[in-house]
Scaffold this motif. Structure first.
Motif, PDB file in Angstrom:
ATOM      1  N   MET A   1       0.855  -1.158   0.000  1.00  0.00           N
ATOM      2  CA  MET A   1       0.000   0.000   0.000  1.00  0.00           C
ATOM      3  C   MET A   1       0.900   1.219   0.000  1.00  0.00           C
ATOM      4  O   MET A   1       1.788   1.349   0.837  1.00  0.00           O
ATOM      5  N   GLY A   2       0.654   2.083  -0.956  1.00  0.00           N
ATOM      6  CA  GLY A   2       1.537   3.219  -1.151  1.00  0.00           C
ATOM      7  C   GLY A   2       1.267   4.402  -0.253  1.00  0.00           C
ATOM      8  O   GLY A   2       0.238   4.506   0.399  1.00  0.00           O
ATOM      9  N   LYS A  36      -9.355  -1.967   0.915  1.00  0.00           N
ATOM     10  CA  LYS A  36     -10.581  -2.610   0.424  1.00  0.00           C
ATOM     11  C   LYS A  36     -10.496  -2.854  -1.080  1.00  0.00           C
ATOM     12  O   LYS A  36     -10.861  -3.924  -1.569  1.00  0.00           O
ATOM     13  N   GLY A  37     -10.011  -1.867  -1.814  1.00  0.00           N
ATOM     14  CA  GLY A  37      -9.877  -2.027  -3.263  1.00  0.00           C
ATOM     15  C   GLY A  37      -8.907  -3.138  -3.636  1.00  0.00           C
ATOM     16  O   GLY A  37      -9.170  -3.911  -4.560  1.00  0.00           O
ATOM     17  N   LEU A  38      -7.813  -3.228  -2.899  1.00  0.00           N
ATOM     18  CA  LEU A  38      -6.841  -4.287  -3.178  1.00  0.00           C
ATOM     19  C   LEU A  38      -7.411  -5.667  -2.850  1.00  0.00           C
ATOM     20  O   LEU A  38      -7.218  -6.622  -3.597  1.00  0.00           O
ATOM     21  N   SER A  43      -6.114  -9.282  -4.142  1.00  0.00           N
ATOM     22  CA  SER A  43      -4.779  -9.326  -3.529  1.00  0.00           C
ATOM     23  C   SER A  43      -4.735 -10.375  -2.427  1.00  0.00           C
ATOM     24  O   SER A  43      -5.665 -10.503  -1.631  1.00  0.00           O
ATOM     25  N   ASP A  44      -3.645 -11.117  -2.395  1.00  0.00           N
ATOM     26  CA  ASP A  44      -3.448 -12.125  -1.362  1.00  0.00           C
ATOM     27  C   ASP A  44      -2.704 -11.566  -0.150  1.00  0.00           C
ATOM     28  O   ASP A  44      -2.744 -12.143   0.932  1.00  0.00           O
ATOM     29  N   LEU A  45      -2.002 -10.469  -0.348  1.00  0.00           N
ATOM     30  CA  LEU A  45      -1.173  -9.904   0.709  1.00  0.00           C
ATOM     31  C   LEU A  45      -1.198  -8.391   0.603  1.00  0.00           C
ATOM     32  O   LEU A  45      -1.108  -7.837  -0.493  1.00  0.00           O
TER      33      LEU A  45
END
Length: 66
Positions: A1-2, A36-38, A43-45
């Motif tokens: 997450m950036g 939430k978007g990921l 996304s697995d991680l």
């Protein structure tokens, strides 16, 4: 997450050191939406990127606690 576009630790206005362009609560909401978007995207991680601003890091981790 950036990292977000705004740092919460430092003021962007040198004439007003108490000013913040974003609140801590807004940062938490932004990171929660990002997570939430990921997750919705499969996304697995989720990995919090190394962040210079420790308050941004705290805001990124807070949604996991809740």
């Amino acid at each position: 997450m950036g990292q977000q576009q705004s740092w919460h630790l430092w003021s962007p206005d040198v004439n007003n050191p108490g000013y913040r362009a974003i609140t801590f609560d807004q940062l938490v909401v932004a990171f929660k939406e990002q997570a939430k978007g990921l997750i919705d995207g499969g996304s697995d991680l989720l990995l919090v990127e190394t962040i210079t601003d420790t308050l941004n890091a705290k805001a990124a981790l807070l949604p996991y606690k809740n």
